[in-house]
Design a protein around this motif. Structure first.
Motif, mmCIF file in Angstrom:
data_model
loop_
_atom_site.group_PDB
_atom_site.id
_atom_site.type_symbol
_atom_site.label_atom_id
_atom_site.label_comp_id
_atom_site.label_asym_id
_atom_site.label_seq_id
_atom_site.Cartn_x
_atom_site.Cartn_y
_atom_site.Cartn_z
ATOM 1 N N GLU A 87 12.095 -17.863 -17.667
ATOM 2 C CA GLU A 87 10.715 -17.923 -18.144
ATOM 3 C C GLU A 87 9.994 -16.646 -17.755
ATOM 4 O O GLU A 87 9.930 -16.274 -16.580
ATOM 5 C CB GLU A 87 9.996 -19.138 -17.551
ATOM 6 C CG GLU A 87 8.578 -19.305 -18.068
ATOM 7 C CD GLU A 87 7.888 -20.527 -17.491
ATOM 8 O OE1 GLU A 87 6.697 -20.711 -17.770
ATOM 9 O OE2 GLU A 87 8.560 -21.278 -16.742
ATOM 10 N N ALA A 109 17.929 -21.397 -16.893
ATOM 11 C CA ALA A 109 16.627 -21.298 -17.547
ATOM 12 C C ALA A 109 15.963 -19.997 -17.146
ATOM 13 O O ALA A 109 16.144 -19.497 -16.025
ATOM 14 C CB ALA A 109 15.755 -22.490 -17.162
ATOM 15 N N GLU A 146 10.838 -17.263 -22.848
ATOM 16 C CA GLU A 146 11.496 -18.389 -22.193
ATOM 17 C C GLU A 146 12.907 -18.537 -22.730
ATOM 18 O O GLU A 146 13.153 -18.306 -23.929
ATOM 19 C CB GLU A 146 10.717 -19.703 -22.440
ATOM 20 C CG GLU A 146 9.334 -19.723 -21.822
ATOM 21 C CD GLU A 146 8.642 -21.051 -22.017
ATOM 22 O OE1 GLU A 146 9.348 -22.042 -22.294
ATOM 23 O OE2 GLU A 146 7.406 -21.113 -21.907
ATOM 24 N N SER A 197 23.588 -25.361 -16.017
ATOM 25 C CA SER A 197 22.381 -25.071 -16.797
ATOM 26 C C SER A 197 21.758 -23.781 -16.283
ATOM 27 O O SER A 197 21.969 -23.379 -15.133
ATOM 28 C CB SER A 197 21.365 -26.213 -16.698
ATOM 29 O OG SER A 197 20.842 -26.305 -15.388
ATOM 30 N N ASP A 215 16.344 -21.253 -22.047
ATOM 31 C CA ASP A 215 16.917 -22.392 -21.319
ATOM 32 C C ASP A 215 18.282 -22.726 -21.926
ATOM 33 O O ASP A 215 18.409 -22.843 -23.140
ATOM 34 C CB ASP A 215 15.979 -23.595 -21.403
ATOM 35 C CG ASP A 215 16.508 -24.771 -20.605
ATOM 36 O OD1 ASP A 215 16.281 -24.804 -19.384
ATOM 37 O OD2 ASP A 215 17.142 -25.654 -21.193
#
Length: 279
Positions: A200, A198, A272, A196, A274
């Motif tokens: 931001e 992510a 953002e 994964s 993800d």
């Protein structure tokens, strides 16, 4: 009276004869099979789709085989090729041209049977530590994450880097700040696969209620970050406001990965991002 019955009998016989002709004619028309009704893409198009997903130009690839088969009832092409030090195998949907599966393998590791498989065509090649055991050490995991994010090690402030578990699989959980943004990655210790990621943006854009970035431009910004994805891979999309600031929120599902993102509708910047593997 006899003539009337003769006429009715003849008419009935003629009607039965015509009905039989129609039945015979219908029976003689061959029915198309489901395979004939299915429109499949040419083999060359499947090869192009595999190379594009691997981000490899045709001149740098040596295609060894392209075979038509079936996976879970879906017709598909299996495209096998080599480029540089790696051998690749891609499964391409024969109807849509979408990537269904892929695997990559270091050619000098074929004898040992070591292989890395991932459903994300954008994932980097597997890394090895100095011991050559086929597992990834912490430094290699950090390198994979930084390179995937396009951040230089000198520009990153790593705030967390530790071993963890995700769905029973050991991973490195790595967080860092760079350029006013926060990054969070999980890297599999056995293959170097990105489980994964992510992103931001911590420095917000212009505090404006005006939407100056079109929906089409915002969608292009998001799709350009996922190689091979198109409009049909967008599953959610909306314009929202956060403290008076307009922003686009959306979701892309492509190549076995789900991407969720927020784009500033006043500046066009990605606030953002993800990405997570879907099973």
């Amino acid at each position: 009276m006899r003539k009337k019955w003769i006429f009715i009998g003849a008419a009935f016989a003629l009607a039965m004869t015509l009905t039989g002709c129609r039945d015979n004619a219908a029976a003689s028309i061959p029915q198309q099979s489901s395979q004939e009704q299915t429109q499949m893409i040419p083999m060359e198009e499947a090869q192009e789709a595999a190379l594009k997903a691997a981000d490899i130009v045709a001149a740098d690839a040596d295609i060894s085989a392209t075979t038509l088969s079936e996976v879970a009832g879906v017709a598909c092409y299996k495209v096998e090729f080599t480029s540089g030090e790696y051998a690749y195998a891609y499964t391409i949907n024969a109807e849509t041209g979408a990537v269904m599966e892929m695997s990559s393998q270091e050619q000098n590791a074929q004898a040992s049977g070591t292989q890395t498989e991932t459903a994300d065509p954008a994932a980097p090649a597997p890394a090895q530590n100095a011991t050559g055991t086929g597992t990834v050490d912490e430094a290699a995991a950090q390198k994979i994450a930084l390179e995937h994010a396009g951040v230089k090690a000198a520009d990153a402030t790593i705030t967390k880097s530790k071993l963890d578990y995700e769905d029973g699989r050991q991973v490195y959980d790595i967080e860092w700040y760079a350029g006013g943004a926060k990054y969070d990655y999980e890297i599999a210790t056995d293959t170097g696969e990105i489980i994964s990621s992510a992103y931001e943006e911590k420095t917000m854009g212009a505090d404006s209620k005006n939407v100056t970035v079109s929906e089409a431009d915002a969608k292009k910004t998001a799709l350009d970050r996922v190689s091979g994805a198109t409009d049909k891979d967008l599953y959610e999309w909306k314009l929202d406001y956060d403290d008076g600031r307009p922003e686009y929120e959306g979701k892309i599902i492509y190549g076995g990965t789900e991407y969720e993102f927020t784009i500033d509708a006043a500046t066009g910047s990605v606030m953002e991002w993800d990405a997570e593997k879907v099973r």
